[in-house]
Design a protein around this motif. Structure first.
Motif, PDB file in Angstrom:
ATOM      1  N   LEU A 118     -23.019  97.321  29.813  1.00  0.00           N
ATOM      2  CA  LEU A 118     -21.445  97.202  29.974  1.00  0.00           C
ATOM      3  C   LEU A 118     -20.903  98.304  30.850  1.00  0.00           C
ATOM      4  CD1 LEU A 118     -20.663  96.421  26.219  1.00  0.00           C
ATOM      5  CD2 LEU A 118     -20.645  94.701  27.991  1.00  0.00           C
ATOM      6  N   SER A 119     -21.496  99.157  31.329  1.00  0.00           N
ATOM      7  CA  SER A 119     -21.218 100.075  32.432  1.00  0.00           C
ATOM      8  C   SER A 119     -20.553  99.692  33.626  1.00  0.00           C
ATOM      9  CB  SER A 119     -22.122 101.270  32.479  1.00  0.00           C
ATOM     10  OG  SER A 119     -23.214 100.662  33.330  1.00  0.00           O
ATOM     11  N   THR A 120     -19.808 100.342  34.265  1.00  0.00           N
ATOM     12  CA  THR A 120     -19.454  99.873  35.688  1.00  0.00           C
ATOM     13  C   THR A 120     -20.431 100.004  36.405  1.00  0.00           C
ATOM     14  OG1 THR A 120     -17.244 100.795  35.193  1.00  0.00           O
ATOM     15  CG2 THR A 120     -17.880 100.367  37.541  1.00  0.00           C
ATOM     16  N   ILE A 121     -21.458 101.001  36.415  1.00  0.00           N
ATOM     17  CA  ILE A 121     -22.466 101.377  37.335  1.00  0.00           C
ATOM     18  C   ILE A 121     -23.599 100.223  37.396  1.00  0.00           C
ATOM     19  CG2 ILE A 121     -24.562 102.681  37.890  1.00  0.00           C
ATOM     20  CD1 ILE A 121     -22.665 105.087  37.103  1.00  0.00           C
ATOM     21  N   CYS A 122     -23.914  99.721  35.989  1.00  0.00           N
ATOM     22  CA  CYS A 122     -24.988  98.938  35.781  1.00  0.00           C
ATOM     23  C   CYS A 122     -24.368  97.312  35.885  1.00  0.00           C
ATOM     24  CB  CYS A 122     -25.578  99.083  34.498  1.00  0.00           C
ATOM     25  SG  CYS A 122     -26.387 100.613  34.619  1.00  0.00           S
ATOM     26  N   ALA A 123     -23.213  97.071  36.156  1.00  0.00           N
ATOM     27  CA  ALA A 123     -22.533  95.798  36.213  1.00  0.00           C
ATOM     28  C   ALA A 123     -23.184  94.816  37.453  1.00  0.00           C
ATOM     29  CB  ALA A 123     -20.809  95.767  36.354  1.00  0.00           C
ATOM     30  N   ILE A 124     -23.864  93.739  36.898  1.00  0.00           N
ATOM     31  CA  ILE A 124     -24.551  92.898  37.858  1.00  0.00           C
ATOM     32  C   ILE A 124     -23.731  92.290  38.813  1.00  0.00           C
ATOM     33  CG2 ILE A 124     -26.416  91.346  38.199  1.00  0.00           C
ATOM     34  CD1 ILE A 124     -27.231  94.122  36.720  1.00  0.00           C
ATOM     35  N   ASP A 125     -22.723  91.531  38.155  1.00  0.00           N
ATOM     36  CA  ASP A 125     -21.817  90.435  39.132  1.00  0.00           C
ATOM     37  C   ASP A 125     -20.950  91.504  39.920  1.00  0.00           C
ATOM     38  OD1 ASP A 125     -19.061  88.827  38.586  1.00  0.00           O
ATOM     39  OD2 ASP A 125     -20.588  87.493  38.869  1.00  0.00           O
ATOM     40  N   HIS A 126     -20.621  90.854  41.003  1.00  0.00           N
ATOM     41  CA  HIS A 126     -19.693  91.494  41.902  1.00  0.00           C
ATOM     42  C   HIS A 126     -18.435  91.579  41.408  1.00  0.00           C
ATOM     43  CE1 HIS A 126     -17.971  92.304  45.960  1.00  0.00           C
ATOM     44  NE2 HIS A 126     -17.090  91.675  45.504  1.00  0.00           N
ATOM     45  N   ASN A 127     -17.897  90.575  40.869  1.00  0.00           N
ATOM     46  CA  ASN A 127     -16.335  90.545  40.531  1.00  0.00           C
ATOM     47  C   ASN A 127     -16.149  91.422  39.199  1.00  0.00           C
ATOM     48  OD1 ASN A 127     -15.201  88.883  42.511  1.00  0.00           O
ATOM     49  ND2 ASN A 127     -16.508  87.247  41.484  1.00  0.00           N
ATOM     50  N   ILE A 128     -16.968  91.267  38.285  1.00  0.00           N
ATOM     51  CA  ILE A 128     -16.923  92.286  37.093  1.00  0.00           C
ATOM     52  C   ILE A 128     -16.939  93.860  37.564  1.00  0.00           C
ATOM     53  CG2 ILE A 128     -18.160  92.850  35.089  1.00  0.00           C
ATOM     54  CD1 ILE A 128     -19.038  90.084  34.565  1.00  0.00           C
ATOM     55  N   HIS A 129     -17.714  94.093  38.354  1.00  0.00           N
ATOM     56  CA  HIS A 129     -17.886  95.274  38.857  1.00  0.00           C
ATOM     57  C   HIS A 129     -16.762  95.850  39.745  1.00  0.00           C
ATOM     58  CE1 HIS A 129     -18.603  98.322  42.289  1.00  0.00           C
ATOM     59  NE2 HIS A 129     -19.310  98.946  41.420  1.00  0.00           N
ATOM     60  N   LEU A 455     -19.439 106.899  42.774  1.00  0.00           N
ATOM     61  CA  LEU A 455     -17.984 106.791  42.210  1.00  0.00           C
ATOM     62  C   LEU A 455     -17.550 108.089  42.269  1.00  0.00           C
ATOM     63  CD1 LEU A 455     -15.642 105.533  40.518  1.00  0.00           C
ATOM     64  CD2 LEU A 455     -16.794 106.088  38.317  1.00  0.00           C
ATOM     65  N   GLY A 456     -18.591 109.245  42.157  1.00  0.00           N
ATOM     66  CA  GLY A 456     -18.190 110.663  42.100  1.00  0.00           C
ATOM     67  C   GLY A 456     -18.314 111.304  43.367  1.00  0.00           C
ATOM     68  N   MET A 457     -18.265 110.712  44.498  1.00  0.00           N
ATOM     69  CA  MET A 457     -18.462 111.243  45.731  1.00  0.00           C
ATOM     70  C   MET A 457     -17.731 112.552  46.013  1.00  0.00           C
ATOM     71  SD  MET A 457     -18.534 109.456  49.476  1.00  0.00           S
ATOM     72  CE  MET A 457     -16.928 108.702  49.085  1.00  0.00           C
ATOM     73  N   HIS A 458     -16.234 112.309  45.923  1.00  0.00           N
ATOM     74  CA  HIS A 458     -15.476 113.352  46.251  1.00  0.00           C
ATOM     75  C   HIS A 458     -15.580 114.492  45.367  1.00  0.00           C
ATOM     76  CE1 HIS A 458     -13.599 110.868  49.016  1.00  0.00           C
ATOM     77  NE2 HIS A 458     -12.996 109.869  48.092  1.00  0.00           N
ATOM     78  N   LEU A 459     -15.677 114.260  43.989  1.00  0.00           N
ATOM     79  CA  LEU A 459     -16.251 115.266  43.049  1.00  0.00           C
ATOM     80  C   LEU A 459     -17.730 116.145  43.722  1.00  0.00           C
ATOM     81  CD1 LEU A 459     -15.517 117.056  40.624  1.00  0.00           C
ATOM     82  CD2 LEU A 459     -17.004 115.273  39.341  1.00  0.00           C
ATOM     83  N   ALA A 460     -18.657 115.382  43.826  1.00  0.00           N
ATOM     84  CA  ALA A 460     -19.812 116.102  44.615  1.00  0.00           C
ATOM     85  C   ALA A 460     -19.502 116.849  45.797  1.00  0.00           C
ATOM     86  CB  ALA A 460     -20.770 115.197  44.596  1.00  0.00           C
TER      87      ALA A 460
END
Length: 513
Positions: A118-129, A455-460
């Motif tokens: 159910l996480s964003t990172i592991c969302a399979i479908d393009h539109n769900i993500h 997702l956390g690119m700017h934080l890194a």
């Protein structure tokens, strides 16, 4: 009658074995000669069964990334690496797969193994993500990171205070830089994302046992890819049994997971009751619950999946890059001197006690050093699969059927000598000429590219800038001869996996003046 039953049983097993042989042979023949991917080059055994990959993943502890590199040398730029999947080694094709144009799904077989569907990172479908990602993007925007950079600044200062403890010339104890940097990235991520101070930097050994667990957590993912029952089995182990039988590191890890669930529950209940504490910091949980996602996308389980994967992704990925960058900086006195000169020059006339993130980002040599550090040590060591479910792809005149998982590996692309001469050498000067930098950036993807980038690119990036600048200004670090064992990628743990278990010990001296 007993004799008849015995006779029938003696006939049953040969028929059963023969049926199995026929079935396996039929599947093998289909996959080798009639499957839509039958015309693509690659090892025959890999085309027949995923057991080929499982051998390198499980038995050889994450060696399939390196085996794929060998395949490309033998078979060319496109290789069939399993019965269902292709891998490409052509930097010019990277932007076509990791593109913002068109719909791109993830490969369910690989990402379901994380156990957080159910996480964003592991969302399979393009539109769900797409919808889940849109809800959390503002929380990790460059502007938000800049506004909350005081968190990073304070924790980097705390890191330097701890490092300074090891600079006492009367002390023979070396600093475990691996543990210290891991503690920093965990403290930054948890406070930034969850608003809670876990104080790993204050623990005597930096909570090193938890860092080791996190560094090796990819083994669970690799095994579960091939044995689908393994992950659920591990998750089903009762907490009381873990607390009685596991070592301290595993117990710390499970305590951390329990605490994150507790934070989710507390915030969720407070918002549901309409009585949130106005003094509480805004967390990723608030971000999701305040978004325009539908009600079913705000379930407790989905929020927990998001919190666990997003925080986990921010730990060792950034820590690996910081450690590798610092090692290469201190391995070359010219790099150290040039960095310090640039930082000193930037400080002239600056009233800040420490340069802020906006000032650091303007320094060309520091930026070049970080770019090179991320080239050598990107976020992950594994391939990132994409699936074009509604259209065919084309590569080198070959038609790739729709719904075929196709992947590339950033770690391998960053070591392509045709793009980066002497790819194993640390050369910040690659990035100083702007025209050359623009050319290289097409083949540069430490945080991936496209709608599924980190997702956390700017934080890194902020952590890299602020940590490297602060440490280099204040300390001289001397690494031992075995340091590269603690840094060099030797296995695919999804993140960078290393062979060393020494904790990256360093001798510390204060910079004079």
């Amino acid at each position: 009658m007993p004799q008849m039953n015995q006779f029938m049983a003696s006939l049953y097993w040969p028929y059963l074995v023969a049926s199995g042989v026929v079935l396996v042979s039929t599947v093998a023949i289909y996959r080798l000669f009639f499957h839509p991917l039958a015309g693509f080059p690659g090892p025959k055994l890999a085309a027949v069964t995923r057991s080929y990959e499982a051998y390198y993943d499980v038995v050889c502890n994450g060696q399939y990334t390196f085996k794929i590199a060998e395949m490309h040398k033998k078979y060319g730029p496109i290789v069939r690496i399993s019965p269902y999947e292709l891998h490409i080694s052509d930097p010019d094709f990277y932007d076509k797969i990791y593109s913002r144009e068109g719909e791109w799904d993830k490969y369910a077989w690989a990402y379901d193994a994380f156990g957080a569907p159910l996480s964003t990172i592991c969302a399979i479908d393009h539109n769900i993500h797409k919808h889940r990602r849109a809800a959390v993007n503002p929380f990790f925007s460059k502007a938000t990171v800049a506004a909350k950079s005081d968190i990073i600044s304070r924790l980097v200062e705390q890191l330097c205070t701890r490092i300074d403890e090891f600079a006492d010339e009367s002390s023979m104890t070396k600093l475990s830089l691996s543990a210290a940097i891991s503690a920093l990235t965990r403290d930054v991520a948890t406070e930034f994302i969850l608003g809670k101070r876990y104080k790993n930097l204050e623990v005597q050994d930096f909570n090193q046992s938890l860092a080791i667990i996190l560094q090796n957590s990819g083994s669970l993912w690799r095994i579960t890819k091939h044995l689908r029952w393994y992950g659920p089995l591990m998750q089903s182990i009762p907490m009381w049994l873990v607390e009685r039988t596991a070592d301290q590191g595993v117990r710390n890890f499970f305590d951390f997971l329990k605490d994150m669930v507790g934070i989710c529950s507390t915030i969720d209940s407070a918002l549901a009751s309409g009585k949130p504490d106005p003094d509480d910091p805004k967390t990723i949980i608030h971000q999701i619950l305040d978004s325009n996602l539908p009600k079913e996308e705000k379930s407790f389980k989905r929020i927990c999946d998001d919190v666990e994967t997003i925080t986990g992704a921010a730990f060792e990925t950034t820590a690996n890059s910081i450690r590798m960058t610092l090692y290469h900086i201190y391995s070359d006195p010219e790099v150290v001197d040039r960095l310090r000169a640039e930082l000193n020059s930037a400080r002239q006339g600056n009233r800040e006690s420490r340069l802020g993130i906006s000032s650091l980002e303007q320094l060309p040599y520091l930026t070049a050093v970080l770019l090179e550090g991320l080239r050598i040590s990107p976020a992950t060591a594994t391939r990132a699969n994409r699936v074009a479910s509604n259209r065919e792809l084309s590569f080198g005149g070959r038609r790739i059927p729709a719904k075929t998982p196709v992947g590339m590996t950033t770690y391998l692309m960053h070591r392509d000598p045709n793009i980066y001469p002497d790819p194993e050498e640390f050369k910040p000067q690659r990035w100083l000429d702007l025209q050359e930098r623009w050319r290289l950036e097409k083949f540069y993807a430490p945080f991936s590219k496209g709608p599924r980038n980190c997702l956390g690119m700017h934080l890194a990036w902020a952590e890299l800038y602020m940590t490297v600048a602060a440490v280099v200004e204040r300390f001289d670090l001397t690494f031992g001869s075995s340091a590269l064992d603690d840094l060099r990628c030797t296995s695919d743990q999804f993140i960078i996996g290393t062979s060393g278990r020494n904790g990256l010990p360093v001798a510390v001296r204060r910079v004079k003046g």
